[in-house]
Motif scaffolding. Structure first.
Motif, PDB file in Angstrom:
ATOM      1  N   GLY A  56     -24.342  69.009  44.601  1.00 36.48           N
ATOM      2  CA  GLY A  56     -25.512  69.156  43.741  1.00 36.48           C
ATOM      3  C   GLY A  56     -26.749  68.526  44.339  1.00 36.48           C
ATOM      4  O   GLY A  56     -26.667  67.581  45.092  1.00 36.48           O
ATOM      5  N   ASN A  61     -29.204  65.586  40.280  1.00 39.57           N
ATOM      6  CA  ASN A  61     -28.368  64.398  40.135  1.00 39.57           C
ATOM      7  C   ASN A  61     -29.166  63.235  39.550  1.00 39.57           C
ATOM      8  O   ASN A  61     -28.694  62.539  38.649  1.00 39.57           O
ATOM      9  CB  ASN A  61     -27.802  63.977  41.499  1.00 39.57           C
ATOM     10  CG  ASN A  61     -26.729  64.929  41.998  1.00 39.57           C
ATOM     11  OD1 ASN A  61     -26.251  65.769  41.247  1.00 39.57           O
ATOM     12  ND2 ASN A  61     -26.357  64.807  43.247  1.00 39.57           N
ATOM     13  N   THR A  80     -33.199  66.932  32.973  1.00 37.73           N
ATOM     14  CA  THR A  80     -32.750  68.039  33.814  1.00 37.73           C
ATOM     15  C   THR A  80     -33.552  69.307  33.544  1.00 37.73           C
ATOM     16  O   THR A  80     -33.942  70.021  34.474  1.00 37.73           O
ATOM     17  CB  THR A  80     -31.242  68.303  33.593  1.00 37.73           C
ATOM     18  OG1 THR A  80     -30.527  67.087  33.830  1.00 37.73           O
ATOM     19  CG2 THR A  80     -30.720  69.370  34.534  1.00 37.73           C
TER      20      THR A  80
ATOM     21  N   SER B  17     -21.920  75.531  43.348  1.00 35.81           N
ATOM     22  CA  SER B  17     -22.563  74.270  43.020  1.00 35.81           C
ATOM     23  C   SER B  17     -21.535  73.145  42.839  1.00 35.81           C
ATOM     24  O   SER B  17     -21.838  71.973  43.063  1.00 35.81           O
ATOM     25  CB  SER B  17     -23.389  74.451  41.750  1.00 35.81           C
ATOM     26  OG  SER B  17     -24.122  73.318  41.450  1.00 35.81           O
ATOM     27  N   SER B  18     -20.311  73.491  42.462  1.00 38.38           N
ATOM     28  CA  SER B  18     -19.273  72.468  42.265  1.00 38.38           C
ATOM     29  C   SER B  18     -18.691  71.959  43.576  1.00 38.38           C
ATOM     30  O   SER B  18     -18.270  70.821  43.669  1.00 38.38           O
ATOM     31  CB  SER B  18     -18.097  73.018  41.451  1.00 38.38           C
ATOM     32  OG  SER B  18     -18.535  73.632  40.303  1.00 38.38           O
ATOM     33  N   VAL B  87     -26.562  74.340  37.556  1.00 38.62           N
ATOM     34  CA  VAL B  87     -26.901  73.014  37.021  1.00 38.62           C
ATOM     35  C   VAL B  87     -25.718  72.322  36.350  1.00 38.62           C
ATOM     36  O   VAL B  87     -25.605  71.101  36.400  1.00 38.62           O
ATOM     37  CB  VAL B  87     -28.114  73.122  36.056  1.00 38.62           C
ATOM     38  CG1 VAL B  87     -28.294  71.845  35.266  1.00 38.62           C
ATOM     39  CG2 VAL B  87     -29.370  73.455  36.836  1.00 38.62           C
ATOM     40  N   PRO B  90     -23.518  69.520  38.680  1.00 40.27           N
ATOM     41  CA  PRO B  90     -24.091  68.186  38.895  1.00 40.27           C
ATOM     42  C   PRO B  90     -24.334  67.436  37.579  1.00 40.27           C
ATOM     43  O   PRO B  90     -24.198  66.219  37.538  1.00 40.27           O
ATOM     44  CB  PRO B  90     -25.411  68.458  39.636  1.00 40.27           C
ATOM     45  CG  PRO B  90     -25.672  69.896  39.509  1.00 40.27           C
ATOM     46  CD  PRO B  90     -24.356  70.564  39.299  1.00 40.27           C
TER      47      PRO B  90
END
Lengths: 190, 186
Positions: A56, A61, A80, B17-18, B87, B90
């Motif tokens: 990420g 983060n 976010t 993304s993971s 998104v 994260p």
């Protein structure tokens, strides 16, 4: 009010970080430490370290981490959203414009002159992480009681492994961490 | 059919993304592999332009890459699914870490680990700076080198707000473009 501040701080981070990856770091530092005092420099450094080891983007983060620390999960949510909103608007608009006009030259000109500035700001953020580790008192001095030798050794070893041996950055960081654990196990509190 | 495209976009960005370490550029490469080479939903040349958009826009490149692909394949609903997928990982991971961070910050071994890693992180960041700075110097454009030096002095010695530095550099880029256009016309 806190939610709004989190949203706005990370909105600015999302809107002004050009170049990806580390480019967001100077902005995060500016907002989270200098402007709002949400994290100490030590927490910020831990956050960057953690970000390196998890998947990420650093900006997402950080938004999640800082939001959680300041105002729990709703805080993380607003931070976010703030962080990704500029991307959503800007990139969607550009995708639309690209479909119509198929021309990107002006954008790339601007990006070209942003790059040197971004490199310098990343350098400053890196130095700000490194120096406090070597000079715990906060001022640069070469008196032997003012300088910590171990971080210098770790840094030198890390540079060697990264540049000469082309080792993976995550592995290099973990090795530095393990080295310090071993030192603390042998001689606690050094 | 549309639903299938949307769920495919969501699952792809969620998965990438993971499990992708190493920043946005890696994710963009993997998006290309998935949607250009495997599924053939986007052609090669167009993908290059989309990547250029993702890289030259502000924000995280992974998110921007998800947006351009989502928009290309399914318009605004595509953007929504792509961003959501990018998104969630994260967000979940850092929420868990944040929870434990408060609890474990006092643990001596974890403190030692994080302290030791600081020097390593510094080395990783400065190594990236060395590569990026080298690329800038290689262009042999005095304007870019002056910009680099001036930004460093402003940020390090004068603590100038980074947003201000970015806007100034962008303005220099705009001026350069205009001057070149005028010269070409003359």
């Amino acid at each position: 009010m806190t939610y709004l501040k989190l949203f706005w701080a990370f909105f600015q981070i999302g809107a002004f970080s050009f170049g990806g990856g580390y480019a967001a770091m100077p902005l995060i530092k500016q907002q989270v430490i200098t402007t709002y005092h949400w994290l100490t420099m030590n927490d910020f450094t831990d956050l960057i370290t953690i970000s390196q080891m998890t998947p990420g983007p650093i900006a997402i983060n950080s938004a999640t981490f800082v939001g959680n620390q300041i105002a729990g999960i709703p805080g993380a949510f607003f931070a976010t959203i703030g962080c990704i909103l500029p991307s959503c608007v800007f990139v969607t608009f550009l995708s639309w414009a690209y479909n119509r006009y198929k021309n990107l030259s002006i954008l790339q000109d601007i990006l070209e002159s942003l790059r040197p500035a971004v490199v310098s700001m990343i350098a400053v953020a890196g130095i700000d992480i490194l120096l406090p580790a070597v000079f715990p008192s906060g001022s640069i001095s070469f008196l032997s009681d003012q300088i910590k030798l171990r971080p210098v050794l770790y840094f030198a070893a890390a540079v060697f492994l990264l540049r000469k041996k082309k080792k993976d950055p995550i592995l290099v960081m973990v090795l530095c961490g393990i080295a310090e654990i071993v030192v603390q196990l042998i001689a606690p509190g050094v | 059919m549309n639903k299938k495209i949307l769920s495919n976009i969501f699952l792809s960005t969620l998965y990438l993304s993971s499990f992708t370490f190493g920043g946005g550029y890696v994710i963009v490469t993997l998006l290309k592999k998935k949607f250009v080479d495997e599924l053939h939903w986007i052609d090669q040349q167009e993908m290059l332009d989309l990547v250029a958009i993702a890289q030259s826009s502000p924000g995280a490149i992974a998110v921007n890459g998800a947006i351009v692909v989502g928009y290309k394949l399914a318009g605004l609903p595509g953007v929504f699914c792509a961003v959501l997928g990018a998104v969630i990982p994260p967000f979940v991971i850092l929420t868990v870490i944040s929870f434990f961070y408060t609890a474990f910050k006092e643990n001596l071994m974890i403190q030692a680990m994080l302290n030791g890693m600081k020097a390593g992180v510094g080395a990783v960041i400065l190594s990236v700076v060395y590569d990026m700075g080298g690329d800038v110097v290689k262009e042999k454009d005095p304007l870019l080198i002056i910009l680099m030096a001036a930004s460093f002095i402003a940020a390090y010695f004068y603590h100038v707000n980074v947003i201000f530095i970015i806007l100034t550099a962008a303005l220099a880029g705009v001026c350069k473009t205009i001057i070149r256009k005028l010269r070409n016309e003359a």
